[in-house]
Write a protein that holds these residues in place. Sequence first.
Motif, short mmCIF file in Angstrom:
data_model
loop_
_atom_site.label_atom_id
_atom_site.label_comp_id
_atom_site.label_asym_id
_atom_site.label_seq_id
_atom_site.Cartn_x
_atom_site.Cartn_y
_atom_site.Cartn_z
N ARG A 1 4.41 4.94 -1.98
CA ARG A 1 3.57 6.02 -1.45
C ARG A 1 2.26 6.17 -2.21
NH1 ARG A 1 7.64 10.98 -0.14
NH2 ARG A 1 5.67 12.11 0.10
N PRO A 2 2.28 6.24 -3.56
CA PRO A 2 0.99 6.35 -4.25
C PRO A 2 0.13 5.10 -4.11
CG PRO A 2 2.77 6.07 -5.84
CD PRO A 2 3.41 6.31 -4.50
N ILE A 3 0.76 3.93 -3.90
CA ILE A 3 -0.03 2.72 -3.70
C ILE A 3 -0.78 2.81 -2.38
CG2 ILE A 3 0.08 0.22 -3.36
CD1 ILE A 3 2.47 0.13 -5.21
N ARG A 4 -0.10 3.28 -1.34
CA ARG A 4 -0.78 3.45 -0.05
C ARG A 4 -1.87 4.52 -0.15
NH1 ARG A 4 4.73 2.67 1.92
NH2 ARG A 4 4.82 0.64 2.97
N GLU A 5 -1.62 5.53 -0.96
CA GLU A 5 -2.63 6.58 -1.15
C GLU A 5 -3.88 6.02 -1.83
OE1 GLU A 5 -3.06 10.70 -3.72
OE2 GLU A 5 -1.08 10.02 -3.12
N MET A 6 -3.69 5.08 -2.75
CA MET A 6 -4.82 4.48 -3.47
C MET A 6 -5.56 3.44 -2.62
SD MET A 6 -5.00 5.65 -6.64
CE MET A 6 -5.80 4.37 -7.58
N SER A 7 -4.89 2.90 -1.62
CA SER A 7 -5.48 1.81 -0.84
C SER A 7 -5.73 2.22 0.60
CB SER A 7 -4.59 0.56 -0.92
OG SER A 7 -3.25 0.87 -0.53
N GLU A 8 -4.68 2.35 1.39
CA GLU A 8 -4.84 2.66 2.81
C GLU A 8 -5.63 3.94 3.05
OE1 GLU A 8 -0.70 0.63 4.48
OE2 GLU A 8 -0.84 2.80 4.21
N ALA A 9 -5.34 4.97 2.24
CA ALA A 9 -6.03 6.25 2.43
C ALA A 9 -7.51 6.15 2.13
CB ALA A 9 -5.38 7.33 1.55
N LYS A 10 -7.94 5.08 1.43
CA LYS A 10 -9.35 4.89 1.14
C LYS A 10 -9.96 3.75 1.97
CE LYS A 10 -9.17 6.62 -3.61
NZ LYS A 10 -9.51 6.32 -5.02
N GLY A 11 -9.19 3.29 2.95
CA GLY A 11 -9.73 2.27 3.84
C GLY A 11 -9.51 0.85 3.39
N PRO B 1 -3.61 -2.84 1.49
CA PRO B 1 -2.89 -3.22 0.26
C PRO B 1 -2.48 -4.68 0.26
CG PRO B 1 -1.54 -1.80 1.67
CD PRO B 1 -2.92 -1.78 2.23
N ALA B 2 -2.31 -5.29 1.44
CA ALA B 2 -1.88 -6.69 1.50
C ALA B 2 -2.92 -7.64 0.91
CB ALA B 2 -1.59 -7.08 2.95
N LEU B 3 -4.17 -7.19 0.80
CA LEU B 3 -5.24 -8.04 0.26
C LEU B 3 -5.38 -7.89 -1.24
CD1 LEU B 3 -7.94 -7.45 3.03
CD2 LEU B 3 -6.19 -9.26 2.90
N HIS B 4 -4.48 -7.16 -1.88
CA HIS B 4 -4.52 -6.95 -3.32
C HIS B 4 -3.48 -7.83 -4.02
CE1 HIS B 4 -6.57 -3.41 -1.79
NE2 HIS B 4 -6.93 -3.07 -3.01
N VAL B 5 -3.66 -7.96 -5.32
CA VAL B 5 -2.67 -8.58 -6.20
C VAL B 5 -1.91 -7.47 -6.89
CG1 VAL B 5 -2.31 -10.00 -8.26
CG2 VAL B 5 -4.03 -10.67 -6.56
N LEU B 6 -0.59 -7.56 -6.91
CA LEU B 6 0.24 -6.54 -7.56
C LEU B 6 0.48 -6.94 -9.00
CD1 LEU B 6 1.89 -3.90 -7.09
CD2 LEU B 6 3.87 -5.38 -6.70
N ALA B 7 0.08 -6.09 -9.94
CA ALA B 7 0.31 -6.33 -11.36
C ALA B 7 1.36 -5.34 -11.86
CB ALA B 7 -0.99 -6.18 -12.15
N CYS B 8 2.56 -5.83 -12.12
CA CYS B 8 3.68 -4.96 -12.51
C CYS B 8 3.84 -4.96 -14.02
CB CYS B 8 4.98 -5.45 -11.87
SG CYS B 8 5.22 -4.84 -10.20
N ALA C 1 6.01 -5.75 -3.60
CA ALA C 1 5.00 -6.63 -2.98
C ALA C 1 5.33 -6.89 -1.52
CB ALA C 1 4.90 -7.94 -3.76
N ARG C 2 6.60 -7.13 -1.22
CA ARG C 2 6.99 -7.38 0.17
C ARG C 2 6.75 -6.16 1.04
NH1 ARG C 2 12.32 -10.50 -1.34
NH2 ARG C 2 11.66 -12.65 -0.99
N ALA C 3 7.13 -5.00 0.56
CA ALA C 3 6.99 -3.79 1.36
C ALA C 3 5.54 -3.54 1.73
CB ALA C 3 7.56 -2.60 0.59
N LEU C 4 4.61 -4.01 0.89
CA LEU C 4 3.18 -3.78 1.14
C LEU C 4 2.49 -4.99 1.74
CD1 LEU C 4 2.54 -1.95 -2.24
CD2 LEU C 4 2.49 -0.89 0.02
N GLY C 5 3.25 -6.06 2.00
CA GLY C 5 2.67 -7.25 2.61
C GLY C 5 1.87 -8.11 1.65
#
Length: 640
Positions: free
Chosen positions: A317-327, A330-337, A350-354
Amino acid sequence: VEILQDLDIDELRPKLRALRNGGIKSLAIAFAHSYAFPDHEKAVGVLARDLGFSQVSVSSELLPMVRLVPRGQTACVDAYLTPLIAVYLESFANGFQPGTLSLGRDSRERGAKVSFMQSDGGLTAAAKFPGFRAILSGPAGGVVGCAVTTRQILGSESDLPIIGFDMGGTSTDVSRIAGSYEHVFETETAGVMLQCPQLDIRTVAAGGGSRLFFRTGEFIIGPESSKAHPGPVCYRKGGFLSVTDANLFLGRLLPRHFPNIFGPAEDQPLDVAAAAVAIKAITDEVNDYNTLQGAPLLMPEEVASGFIRVANEVMCRPIREMSEAKGFDPALHVLACFGGAGAQHVCAIARALGMKTAVVHAYAGILSAYGLGLADVVVERQMPCALNIDDPASATGIQSMHLRLQGDALAELQDEGFPASRLTTERFLNLRYEGTDHSIMIAEPADGDYASKMKEVYRQEYGFSLAGQRALLADDVRVRVCGRSVLLQRRRVKIASTPPEPTEKSRVYFEDRGWVDDVPVHMLPNLLVGHVLLGPVIIMNSTCTCVIEPGARAIVTEEGDLRIELEDNADAGMCQPTAIDPMNPILLSVFSNRFMSIAEQMGRTLQRIATSVNIKERLDFSCAIFGGDGSLVANAPHVP
């Protein structure tokens, strides 16, 4: 500026003296218009120090921004925290011989420099560390470490935007880095509004210690935490069923690789049996409900896996808030865990966000600390300007203010010994359209056209533009000067000449495969450059456990970090439109979180773009999602 009533120092002196005599040592000062005319505030500050107040926080000296309430609350926070930091610093320094440390009190000090991380991701000298800039200093170190190390791991693809995912015991912190750090300048922390530059970090109450509940047909993750004490059930201290217990029960954590520090005497291993008992108990609750609803019964491993899946959705949810909510997609990002628990969930998130690429640093479990050694020393200067960008005459005033602030900041870092070759300067304008309250900090474009850049950013975030319809106002001028640090150097890992050999094999449960009896287990320090490990596989490190799920592969990089690549169709099972059981409590919980995330994003966007006081300040609105039959699906809690 027109002064309607001058400050009466003589009248104020006995009142402040009475406060000081009453035992008050710290004072916060905030006047309504000090952002534009700070002289009265400063005069009171001088008087307070003369009267013996040991800490005087003057709001216009901290950050001269327009809004009185958050500026005043910021001054109060600073007045409270700065003395506590001073006590800690004194205790720390007393553990060293005189002359060993340089705290930055003056340029003549000799010894090892002591710096503190600020909430904006920059270091500052210990003696100049104000309390109000300390609120997010811990997570900020993680963001810096994530940004610098991920770019190094990506190499030629270092320009890709990054989502930082820091999962710890009680919460998960999420950040976004796209070329530069994203900052916010007004945030609410524990009910207090703060005005200061902070890295844009979103936090959700979901971590390894988040408690698991089954309520009214839904799998619930937190927000209650089992904390470090008593901790999850497996800690042997009478704790609560938590995300860590579910991971342990599913074989995603290997107790034999943990030290024997659990139990009342802190001398026992993790308790797998107790975690299994707790999982089976909550499975009985789920199946009792399913029986009443006529739904299929679930096995304990399915329930544990369901809780992990719901936890992953909560953390998305906060990942979508940082990405989708700002246009941004998220699928075009690299996930750094990173963080102690992040690598256990890296593939699922990573899978859930494509996403197709993720990275796990070799020091992922301690990356927030490691990031301190990678951070730059930063000096920021800001002042209000209240200019109309559409007026050609405003450019001269803005340029003059930028140069003045830049000169002050450069001089401070040069006094600390930074040569000009290691100094970089960024200029910003805090812009908003007339009638709106939400400002956007715009970095100086290469062509100097702030208006066009604002139009582009505004359209990206909100989907429309007010350019040409409303005047564009600059509320503040800001300068950020960085003294580049010398990066920590790591040893290079040898190049592999033979395939990797697992140290053991383990039994692990995966949602799409069930129990897999022979999952290879590798020790990260034993892996060499070029080794490729196909999932399912577990990679152990001294600070974290990395679970590579089926459909993913991990590649060892030049410095021993992991680059994880997911197959193009790896996320296909997450959103299948057919064969969905409406009575399945796991899917119900997953989609409940997904729909609530959408409703919350709607509300935050409406609040930022609104011109109505009722909406943008009183929050007198509600955003909801309804089904085709008019039934309520999700209702975000936006109420006055």
